[in-house]
Design a protein around this motif. Structure first.
Motif, PDB file in Angstrom:
ATOM      1  N   UNK A  43       0.623  -1.124   0.031  1.00 46.64           N
ATOM      2  CA  UNK A  43       0.096  -0.100   0.053  1.00 46.64           C
ATOM      3  C   UNK A  43       0.814   1.179   0.070  1.00 46.64           C
ATOM      4  N   UNK A  44       2.232   1.331   0.513  1.00 44.66           N
ATOM      5  CA  UNK A  44       2.914   2.498   0.311  1.00 44.66           C
ATOM      6  C   UNK A  44       3.492   2.548  -0.830  1.00 44.66           C
ATOM      7  N   UNK A  45       3.728   1.625  -1.657  1.00 43.55           N
ATOM      8  CA  UNK A  45       4.320   1.470  -3.057  1.00 43.55           C
ATOM      9  C   UNK A  45       5.609   1.485  -3.207  1.00 43.55           C
ATOM     10  N   UNK A  46       6.268   1.178  -2.010  1.00 42.04           N
ATOM     11  CA  UNK A  46       7.717   1.300  -1.923  1.00 42.04           C
ATOM     12  C   UNK A  46       8.319   0.066  -2.655  1.00 42.04           C
ATOM     13  N   UNK A  47       7.581  -0.896  -3.300  1.00 38.46           N
ATOM     14  CA  UNK A  47       8.258  -2.002  -3.770  1.00 38.46           C
ATOM     15  C   UNK A  47       8.475  -3.170  -2.894  1.00 38.46           C
ATOM     16  N   UNK A  48       7.969  -3.435  -1.698  1.00 35.82           N
ATOM     17  CA  UNK A  48       8.162  -4.365  -0.708  1.00 35.82           C
ATOM     18  C   UNK A  48       6.618  -4.605  -0.089  1.00 35.82           C
ATOM     19  N   UNK A  49       6.447  -5.912  -0.454  1.00 35.31           N
ATOM     20  CA  UNK A  49       5.089  -6.458   0.084  1.00 35.31           C
ATOM     21  C   UNK A  49       4.804  -6.476   1.542  1.00 35.31           C
ATOM     22  N   UNK A  50       3.824  -6.270   2.060  1.00 34.61           N
ATOM     23  CA  UNK A  50       3.693  -6.281   3.577  1.00 34.61           C
ATOM     24  C   UNK A  50       4.334  -7.374   4.265  1.00 34.61           C
ATOM     25  N   UNK A  51       4.335  -8.828   3.558  1.00 28.88           N
ATOM     26  CA  UNK A  51       5.213  -9.735   4.451  1.00 28.88           C
ATOM     27  C   UNK A  51       6.538  -9.582   4.626  1.00 28.88           C
TER      28      UNK A  51
END
Length: 142
Positions: A43-51
């Motif tokens: 959701x923050x669009x930084x390229x890193x999924x939440x997990x």
């Protein structure tokens, strides 16, 4: 075999023992939409999924706090074998290293015992003397 890292993580001396559901509720109170809080959402669009952000103690709401290569791993060569070094950060997450010669077929590598906040090095069981190309990746799962 894959090993699950099972003890308490810490950051700046403060124990971090919440599970992912608690972590999600802390970052997105009252939100249940999997497109926002799901393990593969970004959701923050930084390229890193939440997990991945959960596994490496990142802020999933801050686009300036992505998981980057210094958080994940270092790949080095020891003799004729690749080595991947990483530091497990959270209990309840399975950290595993996989190898491939073609980026299509991945094989789990033998894992040493893991301890939170302690770097671990995994050595590939296929040497560069026997293949022209070799790749390693760190897999994070629940």
């Amino acid at each position: 075999p894959r090993e699950n890292c099972a003890s308490t993580a810490s950051t700046a001396g403060t124990p971090v023992a919440e599970d992912m559901a608690t972590w999600q509720a802390q970052h997105w109170p009252g939100i249940s939409n999997p497109a926002v809080i799901g393990p593969l959402a970004d959701p923050d669009g930084d390229g890193s999924p939440n997990l991945l952000e959960y596994a490496f103690l990142k802020d999933p709401t801050n686009p300036n706090d992505p998981v980057n290569s210094s958080d994940l791993a270092a790949v080095t060569i020891a003799g004729f074998a690749l080595q991947l070094t990483f530091t497990p950060r959270r209990a309840g997450i399975t950290y595993s290293v996989e190898g491939s010669s073609d980026l299509a077929t991945w094989t789990s590598l033998p894992m040493p015992p893991l301890a939170l906040d302690q770097a671990v090095t995994v050595t590939d069981n296929v040497t560069l003397a026997t293949t022209q190309r070799r790749f390693l990746r760190l897999r994070v799962s629940q």
